[in-house]
Design a protein around this motif. Structure first.
Motif, mmCIF file in Angstrom:
data_model
loop_
_atom_site.group_PDB
_atom_site.id
_atom_site.type_symbol
_atom_site.label_atom_id
_atom_site.label_comp_id
_atom_site.label_asym_id
_atom_site.label_seq_id
_atom_site.Cartn_x
_atom_site.Cartn_y
_atom_site.Cartn_z
ATOM 1 N N PHE A 7 0.846 -1.203 0.000
ATOM 2 C CA PHE A 7 0.000 0.000 0.000
ATOM 3 C C PHE A 7 0.873 1.241 0.000
ATOM 4 O O PHE A 7 2.060 1.189 0.364
ATOM 5 N N THR A 8 0.275 2.335 -0.405
ATOM 6 C CA THR A 8 0.888 3.656 -0.307
ATOM 7 C C THR A 8 -0.168 4.609 0.228
ATOM 8 O O THR A 8 -1.322 4.589 -0.221
ATOM 9 N N ASP A 9 0.210 5.426 1.179
ATOM 10 C CA ASP A 9 -0.719 6.417 1.732
ATOM 11 C C ASP A 9 -0.088 7.799 1.617
ATOM 12 O O ASP A 9 1.126 7.957 1.767
ATOM 13 N N VAL A 10 -0.929 8.782 1.330
ATOM 14 C CA VAL A 10 -0.498 10.181 1.189
ATOM 15 C C VAL A 10 -1.431 11.048 2.008
ATOM 16 O O VAL A 10 -2.654 10.852 1.984
ATOM 17 N N MET B 41 3.935 10.977 3.343
ATOM 18 C CA MET B 41 3.773 9.841 2.444
ATOM 19 C C MET B 41 4.438 8.618 3.055
ATOM 20 O O MET B 41 5.516 8.713 3.657
ATOM 21 N N LEU B 42 3.789 7.462 2.920
ATOM 22 C CA LEU B 42 4.342 6.224 3.440
ATOM 23 C C LEU B 42 3.978 5.090 2.491
ATOM 24 O O LEU B 42 2.854 5.035 1.982
ATOM 25 N N THR B 43 4.924 4.204 2.242
ATOM 26 C CA THR B 43 4.657 3.039 1.406
ATOM 27 C C THR B 43 5.265 1.806 2.052
ATOM 28 O O THR B 43 6.290 1.888 2.748
ATOM 29 N N ALA C 8 9.526 -3.761 3.755
ATOM 30 C CA ALA C 8 10.312 -2.528 3.654
ATOM 31 C C ALA C 8 9.332 -1.361 3.724
ATOM 32 O O ALA C 8 8.406 -1.278 2.913
ATOM 33 N N ILE C 9 9.530 -0.492 4.694
ATOM 34 C CA ILE C 9 8.648 0.658 4.898
ATOM 35 C C ILE C 9 9.443 1.931 4.629
ATOM 36 O O ILE C 9 10.517 2.129 5.207
ATOM 37 N N ILE C 10 8.926 2.746 3.735
ATOM 38 C CA ILE C 10 9.564 4.036 3.434
ATOM 39 C C ILE C 10 8.613 5.147 3.826
ATOM 40 O O ILE C 10 7.454 5.187 3.377
ATOM 41 N N SER C 11 9.092 6.045 4.671
ATOM 42 C CA SER C 11 8.299 7.173 5.148
ATOM 43 C C SER C 11 8.969 8.477 4.737
ATOM 44 O O SER C 11 10.151 8.688 5.017
#
Length: 359
Positions: free
Chosen positions: A229-232, A239-241, A251-254
């Motif tokens: 998922f991706t949230d904005v 933004m977080l994916t 893997a979480i990218i914020s």
């Protein structure tokens, strides 16, 4: 080998801040002989400052010069410029993003194969001494559990104010409109008709900012098998994916823009059951600031933590030295157009994993 004759396309922020000063420092390897920019004032200032008399508003005119290589430092997608440079038989040193679309990427790959020259996408973090030190440590971690990448991003002004960057608001209106239309057409090719927020998330958050972190992630761990998922939120400021690897690791990218806080922070953290490795990248707008690597583990049943400064060498300068080596020895760079294509493909997946409309 004689000095490499270089044409610089794009004389704005990153050119003035990093690439042009380093090209000048490395004068035994490089000679900047031509410049190109759509801003007449910027072109004049940079040309006079560096003593470069051959100046062009159109990159196609610059490519007619007897150059060995071009540095593509302009804004937005570089697809068409890279293709033109390769078809002109030049070696190419190209800033991110390589391009916006997979069609552009495939055109670059075809032109590169035909040209037979060096084409290197300049992901400077991959040439950072801290990254180079941490890479084998991370790849040898046992029982990896999670990957967390966090970017706290100030405004450009809060990072670049200490540099003497000269930019002029004199780009001709017709040129400005044409460039905007070209970039919008590329974005539309990928995501269809878009809102201003969708444009911002695609072109700025993803292809301009997170492209670096996606390349770092893929350089350390390869490709995930799924974007969960991706949230904005906050108008694109947050933004977080989350991505899943075949092993089950997430893997979480914020990414969080904090425009009023003049402190950049970017952490790439790998967490295993008994070991942790973290890279803490400095602002890319600061020169010769090292990337600490924090290593944690267990020794005789006791936890330890150590911080390693691998080197004070500047990543932007290191990648230029490596580019020269690749040209001299006909080596394939670490950061190839093929790899950059994979970055673009994953960024497309991240955008398409946004579950709700962006307005």
């Amino acid at each position: 080998m004689s000095r490499m004759r270089v044409g610089v396309i794009g004389c704005g922020l990153i050119g003035q801040m990093m690439h042009l000063p380093h090209l000048k420092e490395l004068h035994e390897l490089f000679e900047v002989v031509a410049l190109c920019d759509v801003s007449p004032g910027t072109l004049k200032y940079v040309g006079e400052y560096y003593g470069v008399t051959k100046r062009f508003a159109d990159h196609r005119d610059l490519l007619k010069e007897p150059l060995d290589a071009v540095a593509v430092l302009s804004a937005d997608s570089h697809g068409a410029v890279i293709v033109d440079a390769l078809e002109a038989g030049k070696h190419v040193f190209a800033e991110k993003p390589m391009c916006y679309t997979l069609r552009e990427a495939d055109e670059i790959l075809a032109a590169h194969k035909k040209a037979g020259t060096v084409c290197m996408v300049t992901y400077m973090k991959r040439y950072d001494p801290g990254f180079r030190y941490a890479q084998p440590l991370i790849r040898n971690l046992k029982d990896l559990q999670a990957i967390h990448i966090t970017i706290l991003h100030p405004s450009e002004a809060n990072q670049a104010g200490h540099h003497d960057i000269r930019r002029f608001p004199d780009v001709p209106a017709d040129a400005r409109a044409r460039l905007r239309a070209e970039q919008d057409a590329l974005i539309r090719e990928v995501i269809g008709e878009f809102t201003p927020l969708e444009r911002r998330v695609f072109a700025e958050n993803l292809l301009s900012t997170l492209v670096h972190d996606i390349n770092v992630l893929r350089g350390l761990s390869g490709d995930p098998i799924e974007v969960l998922f991706t949230d904005v939120w906050a108008g694109g400021e947050g933004m977080l994916t989350c991505m899943r690897y075949a092993s089950g690791v997430r893997a979480i990218i914020s990414l969080q823009y904090l425009p009023d806080l003049a402190h950049y922070e970017e952490t790439v953290a790998y967490y295993a059951k008994a070991d942790r490795v973290r890279l803490v990248f400095p602002s890319p707008f600061f020169r010769n600031v090292p990337t600490p690597v924090i290593v944690e583990g267990m020794e005789d049943g006791k936890p330890f933590e150590k911080q390693v400064i691998a080197s004070m060498k500047e990543a932007f300068k290191e990648e230029l030295l490596y580019f020269a080596e690749c040209v001299q020895l006909a080596k394939t760079p670490i950061t190839t157009p093929e790899e950059a294509r994979g970055d673009v493909a994953l960024l497309h997946q991240i955008f398409k994993a946004i579950k709700r409309p962006l307005h």
